[in-house]
Motif scaffolding. Structure first.
Motif, mmCIF file in Angstrom:
data_model
loop_
_atom_site.group_PDB
_atom_site.id
_atom_site.type_symbol
_atom_site.label_atom_id
_atom_site.label_comp_id
_atom_site.label_asym_id
_atom_site.label_seq_id
_atom_site.Cartn_x
_atom_site.Cartn_y
_atom_site.Cartn_z
ATOM 1 N N GLY A 256 4.284 -22.911 5.427
ATOM 2 C CA GLY A 256 3.505 -23.597 4.407
ATOM 3 C C GLY A 256 4.080 -24.914 3.932
ATOM 4 N N ASP A 257 5.312 -25.238 4.290
ATOM 5 C CA ASP A 257 5.902 -26.515 3.876
ATOM 6 C C ASP A 257 5.105 -27.678 4.460
ATOM 7 O OD1 ASP A 257 7.925 -25.355 2.416
ATOM 8 O OD2 ASP A 257 9.484 -25.652 3.927
ATOM 9 N N ALA A 258 4.950 -28.730 3.661
ATOM 10 C CA ALA A 258 4.298 -29.960 4.103
ATOM 11 C C ALA A 258 5.382 -31.002 4.375
ATOM 12 C CB ALA A 258 3.335 -30.465 3.049
ATOM 13 N N VAL A 259 5.441 -31.490 5.608
ATOM 14 C CA VAL A 259 6.480 -32.431 6.026
ATOM 15 C C VAL A 259 5.828 -33.768 6.355
ATOM 16 C CG1 VAL A 259 8.358 -32.871 7.650
ATOM 17 C CG2 VAL A 259 7.807 -30.514 6.992
ATOM 18 N N VAL A 260 6.278 -34.821 5.692
ATOM 19 C CA VAL A 260 5.789 -36.181 5.957
ATOM 20 C C VAL A 260 6.967 -37.015 6.449
ATOM 21 C CG1 VAL A 260 4.772 -38.269 4.991
ATOM 22 C CG2 VAL A 260 3.965 -36.018 4.229
ATOM 23 N N THR A 261 6.820 -37.577 7.626
ATOM 24 C CA THR A 261 7.845 -38.420 8.236
ATOM 25 C C THR A 261 7.246 -39.809 8.402
ATOM 26 O OG1 THR A 261 8.448 -36.456 9.543
ATOM 27 C CG2 THR A 261 9.506 -38.543 10.126
ATOM 28 N N GLU A 262 7.905 -40.841 7.873
ATOM 29 C CA GLU A 262 7.270 -42.158 7.844
ATOM 30 C C GLU A 262 8.278 -43.255 8.164
ATOM 31 O OE1 GLU A 262 4.089 -44.592 5.057
ATOM 32 O OE2 GLU A 262 5.254 -42.937 4.195
ATOM 33 N N ILE A 263 7.819 -44.242 8.939
ATOM 34 C CA ILE A 263 8.586 -45.452 9.203
ATOM 35 C C ILE A 263 7.688 -46.640 8.900
ATOM 36 C CG2 ILE A 263 9.866 -46.813 10.891
ATOM 37 C CD1 ILE A 263 10.512 -44.292 12.403
ATOM 38 N N GLU A 264 8.175 -47.544 8.055
ATOM 39 C CA GLU A 264 7.362 -48.684 7.665
ATOM 40 C C GLU A 264 6.971 -49.502 8.885
ATOM 41 O OE1 GLU A 264 9.142 -51.807 5.391
ATOM 42 O OE2 GLU A 264 11.092 -51.624 6.382
ATOM 43 N N GLY A 265 5.730 -49.971 8.889
ATOM 44 C CA GLY A 265 5.253 -50.787 9.985
ATOM 45 C C GLY A 265 4.786 -50.006 11.191
ATOM 46 N N ILE A 266 5.059 -48.707 11.221
ATOM 47 C CA ILE A 266 4.637 -47.888 12.357
ATOM 48 C C ILE A 266 3.628 -46.836 11.916
ATOM 49 C CG2 ILE A 266 5.377 -46.338 14.206
ATOM 50 C CD1 ILE A 266 8.063 -47.755 14.217
ATOM 51 N N GLY A 267 3.984 -46.025 10.930
ATOM 52 C CA GLY A 267 3.038 -45.021 10.462
ATOM 53 C C GLY A 267 3.737 -43.743 10.047
ATOM 54 N N ARG A 268 2.938 -42.698 9.871
ATOM 55 C CA ARG A 268 3.486 -41.444 9.367
ATOM 56 C C ARG A 268 2.991 -40.247 10.158
ATOM 57 N NH1 ARG A 268 1.411 -40.178 3.440
ATOM 58 N NH2 ARG A 268 2.355 -42.219 3.044
ATOM 59 N N LEU A 269 3.827 -39.244 10.178
ATOM 60 C CA LEU A 269 3.490 -37.927 10.673
ATOM 61 C C LEU A 269 3.268 -37.024 9.474
ATOM 62 C CD1 LEU A 269 6.534 -37.657 13.130
ATOM 63 C CD2 LEU A 269 4.253 -38.529 13.698
ATOM 64 N N GLU A 270 2.186 -36.263 9.469
ATOM 65 C CA GLU A 270 1.895 -35.335 8.368
ATOM 66 C C GLU A 270 1.666 -33.968 8.968
ATOM 67 O OE1 GLU A 270 -0.725 -36.710 5.230
ATOM 68 O OE2 GLU A 270 -0.719 -38.722 6.112
ATOM 69 N N ASN A 271 2.638 -33.091 8.828
ATOM 70 C CA ASN A 271 2.608 -31.795 9.500
ATOM 71 C C ASN A 271 2.852 -30.664 8.519
ATOM 72 O OD1 ASN A 271 4.310 -33.896 11.371
ATOM 73 N ND2 ASN A 271 2.728 -32.844 12.515
ATOM 74 N N THR A 272 2.139 -29.565 8.736
ATOM 75 C CA THR A 272 2.341 -28.345 7.969
ATOM 76 C C THR A 272 3.130 -27.361 8.817
ATOM 77 O OG1 THR A 272 0.263 -28.661 6.782
ATOM 78 C CG2 THR A 272 1.223 -26.454 6.725
ATOM 79 N N VAL A 273 4.104 -26.724 8.202
ATOM 80 C CA VAL A 273 4.939 -25.760 8.904
ATOM 81 C C VAL A 273 4.242 -24.402 8.908
ATOM 82 C CG1 VAL A 273 7.168 -24.590 8.910
ATOM 83 C CG2 VAL A 273 7.021 -27.001 8.204
ATOM 84 N N ARG A 274 4.164 -23.793 10.074
ATOM 85 C CA ARG A 274 3.534 -22.466 10.214
ATOM 86 C C ARG A 274 4.454 -21.572 11.035
ATOM 87 N NH1 ARG A 274 0.144 -22.653 6.118
ATOM 88 N NH2 ARG A 274 -1.532 -24.194 6.390
ATOM 89 N N THR A 275 4.531 -20.318 10.672
ATOM 90 C CA THR A 275 5.262 -19.367 11.491
ATOM 91 C C THR A 275 4.419 -19.049 12.726
ATOM 92 O OG1 THR A 275 4.328 -17.549 10.197
ATOM 93 C CG2 THR A 275 6.522 -18.342 9.583
ATOM 94 N N SER A 276 5.063 -18.894 13.864
ATOM 95 C CA SER A 276 4.334 -18.651 15.130
ATOM 96 C C SER A 276 3.714 -17.270 15.127
ATOM 97 C CB SER A 276 5.306 -18.799 16.295
ATOM 98 O OG SER A 276 5.795 -20.113 16.361
#
Length: 276
Positions: A256-276
């Motif tokens: 359920g964790d929400a992970v946002v990874t971002e680099i200026e000028g490139i963009g962002r990843l927005e991912n939700t963590v799920r157990t397999s």
């Protein structure tokens, strides 16, 4: 220029990102596009169907790189927080394409691990074949940059002195959303960019690429000494300080964790963590 791999009803397509949306290109994905010697002119001049994808409609920007090379311990702050000395040479390891997911896809936590960690990374995308590259050849081989979160299973990583087993669990590594060509970034092939990661809205990592020990050109030169680099290969340049494993007590990703990874000028990843 910004290019992406878009998921469509008929399969994936490479696309150029414009203000009005994604202009579809003839190539099936960015990796295939980069195999064309004139890929940049082809992408820049394309006139075609325009899409406005939402949600998880973007694939990993290069869906199946021939090589995914990663660099450990390449930010001074991260090296120090892990209690290590600055390296004389890059620390290289690899991932496999099965680890990759799109910039909006769920991160699938394996049931075998209880120590999944985040790692925001500037990532090089190779645009021409090079072996034993000079500095100029290495710079010319860089098609552009994208964003990766090198999600790592720390309990598996540190089972042995070799890291691969903790780095390449299937369906765990978002890559995208776009490839940005060096001419659009400050510093070009040695870009100076802020990057960071947030988990559930709280900042976990914040740095800029000036903290790199080995810059992108250095890494292309070094890696091409070992193996031929080809169009579509990627090199993740390492992560800055702030990883969960270095916290006291350690903090790891959970369902359920929400992970946002971002680099200026490139963009962002927005991912939700799920157990397999």
């Amino acid at each position: 220029m910004k290019i992406a791999t878009v998921r469509t009803a008929g399969g994936t397509r490479a696309a150029r990102l414009d203000d009005g949306g994604y202009v579809l290109l003839a190539a099936p994905d960015v990796g295939a596009l980069l195999e064309h010697p004139d890929w940049a002119d082809e992408a820049a001049s394309a006139i075609g169907e325009v899409l406005s994808p939402a949600g998880n409609a973007l694939s990993p920007v290069v869906p199946r790189p021939g090589k995914i090379l990663c660099v450990g311990l390449n930010y001074r702050t991260h090296i120090l927080e892990m209690g290590r000395d600055l390296p004389e040479h890059p620390t290289l390891f690899a991932k496999f394409a099965e680890a990759l997911i799109g910039p909006g896809d769920d991160i699938r936590l394996p049931p075998e691990s209880s120590a999944a960690d985040w790692e925001a990374e500037l990532t090089v995308v190779i645009g021409r074949t090079v072996r034993r590259a000079t500095e100029r050849e290495a710079a010319d081989a860089i098609a552009g940059f994208t964003v990766m979160n090198d999600v790592t299973m720390r309990d598996w990583q540190f089972r042995t002195k070799e890291w691969l087993q903790g780095k390449t669990f299937e369906g765990t590594t978002p890559l995208g959303p776009v490839l940005v060509t060096p001419d659009e970034l400050p510093g070009g092939v040695r870009p100076t960019l802020a990057l960071g990661c947030r988990v559930n809205g709280g900042e976990t990592q914040r740095a800029d690429t000036s903290d790199l020990v080995f810059d992108p050109v250095d890494l292309v030169r070094y890696a091409s000494t070992i193996v031929t680099l080809r169009p579509g290969d990627v090199i993740a340049t390492g992560t800055p300080g702030g990883v969960g494993h270095a916290r006291k007590p350690p903090r790891y990703l959970a369902d359920g964790d929400a992970v946002v990874t971002e680099i200026e000028g490139i963009g962002r990843l927005e991912n939700t963590v799920r157990t397999s």
